[in-house]
Design an enzyme around this catalytic site. Structure first.
Site, PDB file in Angstrom:
ATOM      1  N   GLN A  98       5.348   4.708   4.539  1.00 10.94           N
ATOM      2  CA  GLN A  98       4.229   3.776   4.453  1.00 10.94           C
ATOM      3  C   GLN A  98       3.753   3.396   5.854  1.00 10.94           C
ATOM      4  OE1 GLN A  98       1.386   1.876   3.795  1.00 10.94           O
ATOM      5  NE2 GLN A  98       2.352   1.592   1.798  1.00 10.94           N
ATOM      6  N   SER A 133      -4.827 -11.975  -9.678  1.00 14.62           N
ATOM      7  CA  SER A 133      -5.650 -11.018 -10.410  1.00 14.62           C
ATOM      8  C   SER A 133      -4.798 -10.188 -11.367  1.00 14.62           C
ATOM      9  CB  SER A 133      -6.383 -10.100  -9.429  1.00 14.62           C
ATOM     10  OG  SER A 133      -7.101  -9.107 -10.102  1.00 14.62           O
ATOM     11  N   GLY A 165      -3.792  -7.594 -15.269  1.00 18.22           N
ATOM     12  CA  GLY A 165      -2.834  -6.502 -15.169  1.00 18.22           C
ATOM     13  C   GLY A 165      -3.196  -5.554 -14.048  1.00 18.22           C
ATOM     14  N   LEU A 207      -4.860  -2.325 -13.026  1.00 24.09           N
ATOM     15  CA  LEU A 207      -5.829  -1.420 -13.610  1.00 24.09           C
ATOM     16  C   LEU A 207      -5.783  -0.035 -12.971  1.00 24.09           C
ATOM     17  CD1 LEU A 207      -8.860  -3.852 -13.955  1.00 24.09           C
ATOM     18  CD2 LEU A 207      -7.023  -3.361 -15.566  1.00 24.09           C
ATOM     19  N   GLU A 223       1.683   0.372  -2.821  1.00 28.66           N
ATOM     20  CA  GLU A 223       2.786  -0.567  -2.571  1.00 28.66           C
ATOM     21  C   GLU A 223       2.328  -2.010  -2.692  1.00 28.66           C
ATOM     22  OE1 GLU A 223       5.978  -1.796   0.927  1.00 28.66           O
ATOM     23  OE2 GLU A 223       5.343   0.302   0.751  1.00 28.66           O
ATOM     24  N   GLU A 231      -5.291   6.907   1.812  1.00 27.85           N
ATOM     25  CA  GLU A 231      -5.680   5.793   0.943  1.00 27.85           C
ATOM     26  C   GLU A 231      -5.922   4.530   1.758  1.00 27.85           C
ATOM     27  OE1 GLU A 231      -4.201   3.219  -2.921  1.00 27.85           O
ATOM     28  OE2 GLU A 231      -2.790   3.874  -1.410  1.00 27.85           O
ATOM     29  N   ASN A 232      -5.015   4.239   2.689  1.00 27.90           N
ATOM     30  CA  ASN A 232      -5.155   3.020   3.485  1.00 27.90           C
ATOM     31  C   ASN A 232      -6.337   3.085   4.435  1.00 27.90           C
ATOM     32  OD1 ASN A 232      -2.881   1.006   2.995  1.00 27.90           O
ATOM     33  ND2 ASN A 232      -1.722   2.893   3.146  1.00 27.90           N
ATOM     34  N   ARG A 270      -9.697   2.719   2.691  1.00 31.58           N
ATOM     35  CA  ARG A 270      -9.945   1.355   2.223  1.00 31.58           C
ATOM     36  C   ARG A 270      -9.910   0.342   3.364  1.00 31.58           C
ATOM     37  NH1 ARG A 270      -6.318   1.648  -3.272  1.00 31.58           N
ATOM     38  NH2 ARG A 270      -7.990   2.329  -4.622  1.00 31.58           N
TER      39      ARG A 270
END
Length: 306
Positions: free
Chosen positions: A52, A68, A73, A75, A96, A129-130, A133
């Site tokens: 990570q 949230s 839940g 999503l 994570e 991914e990080n 975003r």
């Protein structure tokens, strides 16, 4: 990360190739349907990813996400890979923060997608991914790039294609790792941006300037001006021949910045009238020199007009 608070962005083709088009799409688009192969597993079956790249999880962000998760839940499923030699054990590849928020929300089950991935692929996915975003600070991003290069023999060119950013962005981000610990700490704390920190690279008073930039709330351009002013030579006690250089005009400074941004390296342009001038490109590593040579040789040679 619950989809309600995610910023929609289509992830790069590199991620789709690694974990499948449907999974990558769901990770990047809040309106996407859940990908195939999603299943619920006990939350205690999951463990953090040692690859990570993100180390900073702000408590207030986790609390908002946990609220949230309690209401709606999770999503977006968490992407995991099996832990070799262990039953009912999965290592988180992407998600994570969602897992941490689910723990805070006291969920017993979480949705996952299980993928067979190598260490390199696991790190690739976590970084992509990080980065897509904007979840990583610049130092974490640089450390992730460096790890891919050192452990898995990535080049800056391959990295730029993988994450969908320019090679100069990769080079400039990696240069931040040469900053002193104190300056990197301010970036990790969110007190200093990459743009504010970049002029401090290689400066002997980097930490002093960093604290001044934060205290005065200087912009990236003002930070650059501050360090440039400090680098100006003192004229006291100098010999007559060491005359101060004429201040560069705005066009020259803009051209220097443009070339520097393209290369990710420090560039200086000087002009001395009829004698012409010089363009100086500073590099620190052989890879940077190789990249300069590659770019210079990338276009067909033209005959010089005498």
């Amino acid at each position: 990360m619950a989809m309600a608070e995610d910023t929609p962005s289509r992830l790069g083709r590199g991620l789709a190739a690694l974990i499948g088009e449907d999974t990558a799409f769901a990770l990047g688009d809040r309106e996407a349907p859940a990908p195939r192969g999603v299943r619920e597993v006990p939350i205690e079956f999951l463990r953090p990813n040692p690859f990570q790249p993100r180390h900073t999880f702000r408590p207030e962000d986790l609390e908002d996400l946990a609220n949230s998760v309690r209401e709606k839940g999770i999503l977006q499923p968490i992407v995991v890979r099996p832990v070799a030699g262990e039953a009912n054990a999965f290592e988180i590849v992407a998600g994570e923060r969602r897992w941490r928020a689910a723990q805070a929300a006291q969920l017993h089950q979480v949705p996952v997608i299980v993928k067979e991935l190598s260490d390199a692929e696991s790190l690739e996915i976590a970084i992509i991914e990080n980065v897509q975003r904007a979840d990583l600070n610049a130092v974490e991003e640089a450390a992730g790039y460096e790890r891919l290069m050192q452990q898995f023999d990535y080049t800056q060119e391959k990295l730029s294609k993988l994450i969908g950013k320019s090679r100069s962005h990769v080079a400039n981000t990696l240069r931040l790792l040469s900053l002193p610990d104190g300056v990197r700490g301010l970036i990790e704390e969110g007190k200093l941006t990459a743009g504010q920190a970049r002029p401090l690279i290689g400066h002997e008073r980097a930490e002093d300037f960093a604290r001044e930039i934060v205290a005065r709330g200087l912009s990236a351009r003002e930070a650059e001006a501050l360090t440039r002013k400090a680098e100006a030579p003192s004229h006291a006690g100098t010999k007559p021949k060491a005359l101060p250089k004429a201040e560069k005009d705005a066009d020259t400074l803009a051209l220097e910045k443009n070339i520097s941004d393209q290369l990710g390296l420090k560039v200086e342009i000087s002009y001395s009238g009829e004698k012409g001038g010089e363009v100086k490109i500073a590099y620190k590593t052989l890879e940077q020199l190789d990249e300069i040579c590659r770019r210079l040789a990338g276009r067909p040679a033209q005959k010089m007009q005498h």
